[in-house]
Design an enzyme around this catalytic site. Structure first.
Site, PDB file in Angstrom:
ATOM      1  N   LYS A  41       0.833  -1.207   0.000  1.00 53.23           N
ATOM      2  CA  LYS A  41       0.000   0.000   0.000  1.00 53.23           C
ATOM      3  C   LYS A  41       0.866   1.256   0.000  1.00 53.23           C
ATOM      4  O   LYS A  41       0.611   2.197  -0.716  1.00 53.23           O
ATOM      5  CB  LYS A  41      -0.895  -0.015   1.249  1.00 53.23           C
ATOM      6  CG  LYS A  41      -2.262   0.567   0.989  1.00 53.23           C
ATOM      7  CD  LYS A  41      -3.334   0.087   1.931  1.00 53.23           C
ATOM      8  CE  LYS A  41      -3.082   0.511   3.361  1.00 53.23           C
ATOM      9  NZ  LYS A  41      -4.181   0.144   4.249  1.00 53.23           N
ATOM     10  N   GLU A 123      -4.448 -22.400   5.540  1.00 54.63           N
ATOM     11  CA  GLU A 123      -4.000 -23.023   6.793  1.00 54.63           C
ATOM     12  C   GLU A 123      -3.541 -21.978   7.817  1.00 54.63           C
ATOM     13  O   GLU A 123      -3.796 -22.107   9.018  1.00 54.63           O
ATOM     14  CB  GLU A 123      -2.857 -24.009   6.508  1.00 54.63           C
ATOM     15  CG  GLU A 123      -2.396 -24.798   7.696  1.00 54.63           C
ATOM     16  CD  GLU A 123      -3.494 -25.711   8.257  1.00 54.63           C
ATOM     17  OE1 GLU A 123      -3.846 -26.675   7.579  1.00 54.63           O
ATOM     18  OE2 GLU A 123      -3.988 -25.435   9.361  1.00 54.63           O
ATOM     19  N   ILE A 130       0.081 -24.349  13.482  1.00 55.62           N
ATOM     20  CA  ILE A 130      -0.494 -25.682  13.739  1.00 55.62           C
ATOM     21  C   ILE A 130      -1.320 -26.119  12.525  1.00 55.62           C
ATOM     22  O   ILE A 130      -2.256 -25.417  12.142  1.00 55.62           O
ATOM     23  CB  ILE A 130      -1.418 -25.674  14.979  1.00 55.62           C
ATOM     24  CG1 ILE A 130      -0.723 -25.062  16.193  1.00 55.62           C
ATOM     25  CG2 ILE A 130      -1.918 -27.083  15.276  1.00 55.62           C
ATOM     26  CD1 ILE A 130      -1.615 -24.945  17.424  1.00 55.62           C
ATOM     27  N   GLY A 181       4.129  -8.343  16.833  1.00 53.12           N
ATOM     28  CA  GLY A 181       3.430  -8.706  15.595  1.00 53.12           C
ATOM     29  C   GLY A 181       2.367  -9.776  15.792  1.00 53.12           C
ATOM     30  O   GLY A 181       1.929 -10.396  14.827  1.00 53.12           O
ATOM     31  N   LYS A 199     -11.897 -17.631  13.497  1.00 56.26           N
ATOM     32  CA  LYS A 199     -11.179 -18.909  13.332  1.00 56.26           C
ATOM     33  C   LYS A 199     -12.104 -20.083  13.634  1.00 56.26           C
ATOM     34  O   LYS A 199     -12.041 -21.121  12.971  1.00 56.26           O
ATOM     35  CB  LYS A 199      -9.945 -18.927  14.237  1.00 56.26           C
ATOM     36  CG  LYS A 199      -8.893 -17.915  13.794  1.00 56.26           C
ATOM     37  CD  LYS A 199      -7.850 -17.687  14.871  1.00 56.26           C
ATOM     38  CE  LYS A 199      -6.770 -16.733  14.405  1.00 56.26           C
ATOM     39  NZ  LYS A 199      -5.895 -16.279  15.500  1.00 56.26           N
ATOM     40  N   GLY A 297       2.640 -14.581  14.921  1.00 51.87           N
ATOM     41  CA  GLY A 297       4.033 -14.195  14.710  1.00 51.87           C
ATOM     42  C   GLY A 297       4.469 -14.456  13.282  1.00 51.87           C
ATOM     43  O   GLY A 297       3.844 -15.215  12.545  1.00 51.87           O
TER      44      GLY A 297
END
Ligand code: HSE
Length: 418
Positions: A41, A123, A130, A181, A199, A297
């Site tokens: 951006k 994913e 995970i 982050g 989620k 992260g």
């Protein structure tokens, strides 16, 4: 000889995840994939990659016939949706980390990529490192899932850990989660439970074949949890975690929610600290399994994006087995929840609205009650979300047993209620 087509990637976003992916791809020597262009951006920002890679024009990626994979890791959901729709409609394969985009548009995105026969993988959108979606897709097709519960937001887990175990101030813990982050650009999405809700919506599709809307599901975040609640938890060999759950009831309907939860110290979920995530899956055949890893992260998230890109190299697609099995699953419109509710002494709760009450603890410092309340009631009423009230679910607190209204409740009808 390999027949795999080289993956030429157009990457949207070069923030925490995008840059992590760029570095990870540079080291992925067994993968025939490279980034051709990165759309960002802000053209003026200094980036750790050659300037020739960058553009601010999305069409340079989306209209480039050589680019066959779009990877989208941006924070702007509206822009992410436009990118996703155009990428799929152009027959490009798509990898996305945008859980909000996916949760809010799942039905449309599944229909679109099925129609265009492209692959759409995400994913990294749930629990970062995970591989839970891939497991749900591939492993349990002939097993019956009895319960899924998890800590699926790294920032709130990090904040709860830092505030209640390391005694950091809430604002400092949140700032740290942002600096590292983990947090969303708008951290309200984390602390209000919305990110975990998104989620959970994604998990529901792969675990139970339900495409739900986020607003159908009971949710609350961590903002109202206070030191008294934590003290109660410690005295009862428990910890407070933000837990997402999906549990089939006896009639087959699935009770789904995201609530701060009293997790016993003996539960695998209690071992999940800082930005780690953990998911417990109970099924008829496999019994209990626990998936654990970093849920936020740069590199943990990039690892899942990289794994999706690698999966594209061998033509992997989600089959949505549980959706295709047409199990007829749907969200439960009610369930009974066992809860702890703490409140200032002078604030009276509407106790008649509880189905049963087990404990009333009156304390000038802070009072609490433990009882059963209906899922539907909580969805329809919001007094329990006001800032001076804290509601925690017990870890095994979802049932469908119809408890009779407790006689104590009527005693309290004359008290002032919140
Ligand atoms: N804000 C998210 C979290 C990032 O804290 O879990 C990973 O999805």
């Amino acid at each position: 000889m390999s027949t795999q087509k080289k993956l030429v990637i157009g990457l949207f976003g070069f923030g925490v995840v995008g840059e992590g992916l760029y570095l990870a791809l540079n080291n992925a020597i067994y993968l025939d994939a490279s980034i051709k262009k990165v759309c960002i951006k802000d053209a003026d920002k200094q980036r750790n990659a050659p300037a020739r890679l960058f553009t601010t024009n999305p069409d340079e990626l989306l209209d480039d016939p050589e680019i066959n994979v779009i990877v989208e890791v941006i924070n702007d959901t509206a822009a992410a949706k436009a990118i996703a729709l155009k990428a799929i409609a152009s027959g490009k394969q798509l990898v996305s980390a945008s859980k909000k985009l996916i949760a809010e548009n799942l039905q449309e995105l599944i229909a679109l990529h099925s129609h265009h026969n492209t692959s759409f993988l995400y994913e990294s959108s749930v629990c970062a490192s995970i591989p839970v979606i891939r497991n749900l897709e591939e492993y349990y097709n002939n097993d019956f899932l009895q319960h899924l519960s998890g800590i699926i937001n790294g920032s709130t887990n990090f904040i709860l850990h830092k505030v209640f175990e390391d005694n950091l101030e809430y604002a400092d813990a949140l700032r740290l989660a942002q600096d590292l982050g983990f947090a969303e650009l708008d951290p309200a999405l984390d602390v209000q439970g919305t990110d975990a809700l998104h989620k959970l919506v994604i998990l529901l599709a792969h675990a139970f074949g339900i495409v739900a809307r986020p607003d159908e599901i009971l949710v609350n975040g961590i903002r109202n949890i206070n030191g008294y609640d934590v003290r109660y938890a410690k005295q009862h060999q428990s910890q407070i975690k933000l837990v997402a759950q999906a549990k089939p009831l006896q009639n087959g309907d699935i009770a789904a929610l995201v609530l701060p939860t009293l997790v016993r110290n003996s539960s695998p979920l209690s071992f999940v600290k800082e930005e780690y995530n953990g998911i417990l899956i109970r099924s008829s055949l496999a019994d209990e399994q626990f998936f654990y890893g970093k849920g936020a992260g740069s590199f943990p998230t990039a690892s899942a994006v990289l794994s999706d890109i690698a999966a594209l190299s061998y033509g992997y697609k989600y089959e949505y087995h549980k959706l295709r099995q047409q199990l007829g699953n749907k969200l439960a419109d009610d369930a009974i929840l066992k809860v702890y509710v703490s409140h200032p002494h002078n604030v009276k709760l509407p106790l008649t609205d509880f189905r049963s009450i087990q404990t009333i603890h009156d304390d000038p410092e802070r009072s609490y009650i433990i009882g059963e309340i209906s899922y539907h009631y909580l969805l329809e009423n919001d007094w329990w979300q006001s800032e001076h009230i804290s509601l925690l679910l017990f870890e095994d607190g979802i049932t469908e047993k119809k408890a009779p209204a407790h006689s104590q409740a009527s005693y309290y009808t004359s008290h002032q209620t919140v």
